[in-house]
Design an enzyme around this catalytic site. Structure first.
Site: not given
Length: 285
Positions: A178, A180, A148, A165, A138, A66-67
């Site tokens: 489907t 990340y 932080r 946050r 995405d 897929d990559g």
């Protein structure tokens, strides 16, 4: 017809399949080009910089997982892509190694179907110049090495949606739902659905949940933090380090990714076989 071939050069089986494909194409007097890295790994002369392949080739062949398909899609633009799975999951790649030649024959005969997949288009102003990035799966903004928890401020069509946050935010297409986003708690969305999903990564509030929106919405995001740099990733590739207050605009791209369809595949079956969707766990099996 000329084929543009992109190979996962880190996989021995993908390189072996590419070598077999070269022989098959030569025996049929068919033209082809490899991207420069693949050509070097295979020691072949028929090559082109991948950025220029779209102007020379009519159809792309992706040999990998897929990559590799996602990588190929960034350069195929609107040209058809035949995805051959030589990886592990193969959720997006439509064809197995055994089905490769049959898929190419269908393209040559004109008897093939195209699945149109929506892309995201991200814009950001950098030194008075607008940078544009695209993503089939995405667009992700993460806190990276920032010590932080930053606040992610989100607008839809110039209206405030939320500010929360979190470790990051994922804006995914239905295709990318489907990937990340799913791992971060987002929903599975059928690929032809005209929606996007905004999924928080490890939000600091229990009330923050993924939200599905129409794909005609214009999304704006900026990170509210006193300092730091925040990775902007498109389909897993870092495109920029965002500074606090830098606005990233995301919308539906006018360019669709055209995947050559395997009509023997069924999306519900893919969910069951690839993601083990809804399968009952049976001890000892």
């Amino acid at each position: 017809m000329k084929f543009g071939i992109v190979v996962n050069i880190n996989r021995k089986d993908a390189l072996e399949l590419a070598s077999e494909l070269v022989i098959w194409l030569k025996n049929r007097s068919l033209d082809y080009l490899f991207d420069s890295l693949s050509a070097k790994a295979l020691n072949v002369n028929e090559s082109s910089p991948i950025e220029a392949m779209n102007t020379h080739c009519d159809v792309f062949i992706s040999l990998g997982g897929d990559g590799t398909l996602l990588f190929t899609s960034h350069y195929s633009v609107t040209k058809p892509v035949i995805g051959i799975n030589v990886g592990h999951l193969g959720f997006l790649t439509e064809f197995s190694k055994e089905e490769m030649y049959g898929a190419i024959e269908k393209v040559l005969n004109g008897s093939y179907t195209i699945y149109e997949r929506t892309q995201l288009e991200a814009h950001i102003d950098v030194e008075h110049e607008k940078k544009r990035f695209t993503a089939l799966n995405d667009v992700v903004i993460e806190k990276g090495t920032y010590s932080r928890i930053p606040t992610f401020n989100i607008k839809l069509d110039d209206e405030q949606l939320s500010a929360y946050r979190a470790d990051g935010i994922i804006i995914a297409t239905s295709t990318g739902s489907t990937a990340y986003s799913l791992s971060a708690g987002g929903p599975v969305i059928f690929p032809k659905s005209n929606v996007f999903v905004i999924t928080p990564i490890c939000p600091h509030m229990l009330t923050v949940r993924p939200i599905v929106i129409s794909d005609d919405k214009h999304i704006e995001v900026f990170v509210d933090a006193p300092d730091g740099e925040f990775p902007l990733n498109c389909d897993g590739h870092q495109r920029k380090l965002l500074l606090p207050g830098e606005v990233i605009s995301v919308k539906k791209s006018e360019e669709m990714i055209n995947l050559v369809a395997n009509e023997n595949r069924n999306y519900c079956e893919i969910l069951r076989s690839k993601l083990l969707w809804g399968r009952e766990h049976k001890p000892g099996l």
